[in-house]
Design an enzyme around this catalytic site. Structure first.
Site, PDB file in Angstrom:
ATOM      1  N   ARG A  24     -15.258 -15.967   8.163  1.00  0.00           N
ATOM      2  CA  ARG A  24     -16.221 -14.838   7.667  1.00  0.00           C
ATOM      3  C   ARG A  24     -17.752 -15.816   7.641  1.00  0.00           C
ATOM      4  NH1 ARG A  24     -13.941 -11.892   2.388  1.00  0.00           N
ATOM      5  NH2 ARG A  24     -12.343 -10.563   3.559  1.00  0.00           N
ATOM      6  N   ASP A  38     -22.155  -4.915  -9.048  1.00  0.00           N
ATOM      7  CA  ASP A  38     -21.327  -5.693  -8.269  1.00  0.00           C
ATOM      8  C   ASP A  38     -21.968  -7.059  -7.980  1.00  0.00           C
ATOM      9  OD1 ASP A  38     -18.652  -5.083  -6.099  1.00  0.00           O
ATOM     10  OD2 ASP A  38     -19.838  -6.767  -5.528  1.00  0.00           O
TER      11      ASP A  38
END
Length: 285
Positions: free
Chosen positions: A45, A155
């Site tokens: 990632r 979020d």
């Protein structure tokens, strides 16, 4: 920092020392645990961040973060890279059935508020709050036309919040939406060759998006909520962090309001002012 894009070898690997530095920062910042079994995942990632920043190796990236003050500008992108954002429309449908059959009738009968306040606290790309909006819109229209509602959707990841605000989804993601709700709340593209669809603006106007870190000591969500969804995020936290998050959620839930957590999660074993009323559904006492 030189932002020119440089080549980065796929053979470059994250050292244990740098992994431990990153894992500690990620945990302290977000509460997300990063055991050593996730080292390969983290490497994969972060390769994109190396390409974007132009840094040639994981060593130089970590030096930039922890020795050169790079965290000030890079922390949001780092957290975006490591957060998991799986989401579906009408995910765990029993929760929405309980909303319609029990929670909303109780809230409408018990509270005189003209606006029902709801919060999707880990909204990801928006499927959960838009599902909540569909359910609320249908229920209010049929059973409480004098009431309004608003959904706060938060979020940690700025990337998913941007996608959620646009409200544009591939048709397969919207497959679980019932046919009548699809007709009312989802707009099909004029170009039949395109597979994207968009949530209707009347529904999008009922959802407000904001960045919020559940690790914070206080949640700036305004007045206490009638309904809070915090689903499939507690599983990434250890017990102390779960307790912290659940306690803060309860602080922002009205007495008589409802808390929904994921079907694989639990609120048992914590000293919280809630009682279980259904599978992974709790009521504030």
């Amino acid at each position: 920092m030189n932002m020119a894009v440089r080549s980065q070898s796929l053979d470059d690997q994250l050292s244990k020392r740098n992994f431990d530095l990153l894992a500690k920062y990620i945990y302290d910042y977000s509460g997300i645990k990063m055991p050593h079994t996730k080292m390969t995942m983290l490497e994969g990632r972060l390769r994109r961040r190396l390409r974007v920043t132009g840094l040639p190796s994981f060593d130089s990236y970590c030096d930039y973060l922890f020795k050169q003050g790079g965290l000030e500008s890079e922390s949001i992108f780092l957290i975006d890279a490591v957060t998991t954002n799986k989401t579906d429309f009408f995910r765990e449908p029993k929760h929405f059935e309980y909303m319609i059959q029990s929670a909303l009738p109780d809230i409408v009968a018990s509270f005189g508020d003209r606006r029902i306040r709801t919060w999707s606290s880990a909204c990801s790309t928006g499927a959960e709050p838009y599902t909540m909006a569909m359910v609320l819109n249908e229920y209010m229209g049929a059973h409480a036309p004098d009431r309004d509602y608003f959904i706060l959707a938060t979020d940690l990841s700025t990337d998913v919040l941007q996608k959620a605000q646009r409200g544009i989804y591939q048709s397969d993601i919207l497959a679980p939406v019932p046919t009548e709700m699809m007709r009312k709340y989802v707009m099909k593209p004029a170009d039949k060759r395109r597979s994207e669809m968009r949530i209707h603006p009347t529904l999008r106007s009922k959802v407000g998006f904001a960045r919020l870190n559940l690790m914070d000591d206080k949640y700036p969500v305004g007045e206490p909520q009638h309904l809070i969804f915090c689903r499939n995020v507690l599983i990434y936290f250890d017990k102390p962090t779960q307790n912290h998050v659940l306690s803060r959620l309860c602080d922002n839930l009205l007495p008589g309001g409802y808390l929904f957590i994921g079907h694989s999660e639990t609120a048992t074993g914590f000293d919280l002012p809630i009682k279980q009323v259904a599978n992974t559904v709790f009521k504030r006492i």
